[in-house]
Design a protein around this motif. Structure first.
Motif, mmCIF file in Angstrom:
data_model
loop_
_atom_site.group_PDB
_atom_site.id
_atom_site.type_symbol
_atom_site.label_atom_id
_atom_site.label_comp_id
_atom_site.label_asym_id
_atom_site.label_seq_id
_atom_site.Cartn_x
_atom_site.Cartn_y
_atom_site.Cartn_z
ATOM 1 N N TYR A 1 -7.595 7.292 1.531
ATOM 2 C CA TYR A 1 -7.637 8.319 0.484
ATOM 3 C C TYR A 1 -6.552 8.082 -0.562
ATOM 4 O O TYR A 1 -6.811 8.139 -1.772
ATOM 5 N N LEU A 2 -5.330 7.810 -0.124
ATOM 6 C CA LEU A 2 -4.207 7.701 -1.042
ATOM 7 C C LEU A 2 -4.097 6.335 -1.713
ATOM 8 O O LEU A 2 -3.529 6.231 -2.799
ATOM 9 N N CYS A 3 -4.648 5.299 -1.102
ATOM 10 C CA CYS A 3 -4.432 3.947 -1.611
ATOM 11 C C CYS A 3 -5.701 3.276 -2.139
ATOM 12 O O CYS A 3 -5.714 2.766 -3.258
ATOM 13 N N VAL A 4 -6.766 3.282 -1.345
ATOM 14 C CA VAL A 4 -7.962 2.516 -1.717
ATOM 15 C C VAL A 4 -8.681 3.161 -2.899
ATOM 16 O O VAL A 4 -9.023 2.480 -3.886
ATOM 17 N N TYR A 5 -8.942 4.449 -2.816
ATOM 18 C CA TYR A 5 -9.665 5.114 -3.907
ATOM 19 C C TYR A 5 -8.911 5.010 -5.240
ATOM 20 O O TYR A 5 -9.503 4.659 -6.265
ATOM 21 N N PRO A 6 -7.595 5.298 -5.282
ATOM 22 C CA PRO A 6 -6.883 5.134 -6.559
ATOM 23 C C PRO A 6 -6.846 3.683 -7.041
ATOM 24 O O PRO A 6 -6.889 3.434 -8.248
#
Length: 457
Positions: A419-424
């Protein structure tokens, strides 16, 4: 007729840029940032992970709000553009919007003892109201930037100062908040710290916003302009290619930021395996590096322009999320956070300047100042951030079995790592690619083009 070196709305003798010191305008960003960053940074922690609201309900509320916001945002901006009063066009809305946002924020973080549908309804009503009044404030505050500071050099200084004030606000509303809500004013798994923190932030925000609003001086020439018409103005905006190009590209950055703000505390809790209060360290390093890098990016803006600097900042930000994904401990996360802060500073220094260029071009072509409507239309892209972050959060249920703090599934750590790394990372990479195809004239170029068109007539 404006001289080529002036912005399209410059009026000889009015000198709006000299009527308001950049710092006086910039401090307003501190007050506006406190409430919305507190909301974005803590709402998932309170409602989903602590109170147990299902992530699918959260996503549904965000989706509904995206539709509502697509309707009310342009209307709010249009009403601001049409306002004619002895206090100006923007100032009355800022004075009214500040206490309304403060009240809705306090209610949002003070839910009574509810569960199930009742909890979702309480969340929906006050989340939507908070976003509505934040839209009102941002449209009017942002519309003042190009009006008060016509040249990109002076505008860049004002923007850098207001982003610096935003970083100070974030130190409080993001980095300090976990300590306040879970330690000083509350407990790790209780809710009593949230309403106390909300009340303190509300008083601070209203005080600062009112002080800024009473100190700025709008350009008096705009009071005598023709009032724009809603339907024709919206039609012209929607037919503007720059609106779509800049709006969609900026939305990639905005959506990534929304995900980070809502997920960092849960990333610390579930992926790093630390108490939420340790988010203070990660958020703190991001903000401190951003503060240090902000004026370095401003120097780059002066040398190569806002547009080229904007493109570079996208690349740095995307790389930072890749590093954060690889981090498996607090020291590694702090190192990645430093790179994230650098990229974020670049976006803060440039994104609003690129948007302001679009407003310059519109004013030059149509001889109307409708910054409120234009920024509100851009705000529709921004408000879609909530829907994007909501869908990203809801996907954690399907992918990892995380539905709430009561039903975290077998891999909550991996869920919030993605959620915090891949999507952004994906969003910023798309933004970096799109930015290569965006070309927006500078304020001086827009003014020169307007002068040429006037001469041709």
């Amino acid at each position: 007729m404006a001289a080529p070196s002036e912005a399209p709305w410059s009026v000889p003798g009015s000198a709006p840029a000299e009527r308001t010191p950049p710092w006086r305008y910039a401090i307003g960003m501190f007050g506006i940032s406190i409430p919305i960053n507190f909301i974005k940074g803590s709402i998932v922690l309170l409602y989903v992970d602590t109170l147990g609201m299902d992530v699918r309900a959260y996503a549904a509320v965000m989706a509904v709000y995206a539709v509502i916001d697509a309707l009310d945002n342009p209307l709010l901006g249009h009403l601001s553009d049409r306002t004619r009063s002895r206090f100006g066009r923007r100032r009355p809305w800022l004075m009214i919007g500040a206490p309304l946002l403060a009240a809705s924020m306090i209610a949002l973080f003070s839910p009574p003892d509810l569960d199930g549908t009742a909890l979702v309804l309480w969340f929906a009503v006050f989340a939507i109201l908070s976003e509505l009044f934040d839209s009102m404030l941002n449209a009017n505050y942002g519309a003042l930037l190009p009006e008060l500071f016509p040249s990109e050099r002076r505008r860049g200084l004002a923007n850098a100062l207001r982003q610096a004030f935003q970083l100070v606000a974030m130190i409080i509303s993001l980095a300090l908040t976990p300590v306040l809500t879970t330690s000083l004013l509350g407990s790790e798994h209780g809710t009593e710290g949230f309403p106390r923190t909300a009340l303190a932030y509300a008083v601070l925000a209203v005080t600062v916003i009112w002080a800024m609003t009473l100190g700025v001086r709008e350009d008096p020439a705009t009071q005598h302009e023709e009032r724009p018409r809603l339907v024709s103005a919206i039609g012209q905006i929607l037919r503007t290619r720059l609106f779509w190009g800049v709006g969609l590209t900026s939305a990639c950055y905005g959506a990534a930021l929304a995900i980070v703000l809502s997920g960092v505390q849960l990333y610390v809790r579930h992926w790093l395996g630390l108490p939420v209060a340790y988010a203070f360290a990660l958020q703190g390093i991001v903000i401190l590096v951003a503060a240090g890098g902000l004026f370095l990016w401003l120097r780059l803006v002066v040398r190569i322009g806002a547009l080229r600097t904007w493109r570079i900042a996208f690349l740095v930000l995307a790389g930072a999320f890749g590093l954060l994904y690889l981090a498996g401990s607090l020291p590694a996360a702090l190192a990645a956070g430093a790179v994230l802060g650098l990229g974020w500073a670049g976006m803060m220094a440039t994104n609003d300047l690129v948007v302001a260029r679009v407003l310059d071009r519109d004013a030059a072509r149509h001889r109307l100042h409708r910054e409120g409507l234009f920024l509100s239309a851009f705000g529709v892209f921004g408000r879609l951030n909530g829907a994007v972050s909501g869908l990203a959060l809801a996907s954690l249920g399907a992918l990892f079995g995380y539905y709430s703090g009561e039903h975290p599934g077998p891999e909550p750590g991996q869920a919030f790592r993605v959620y915090l790394c891949v999507y952004p990372f994906v969003l910023c990479t798309l933004g970096a690619i799109a930015a290569r195809f965006v070309s927006v004239p500078s304020p001086e170029e827009s003014a020169a083009a307007a002068a040429g068109e006037e001469t041709a007539r």
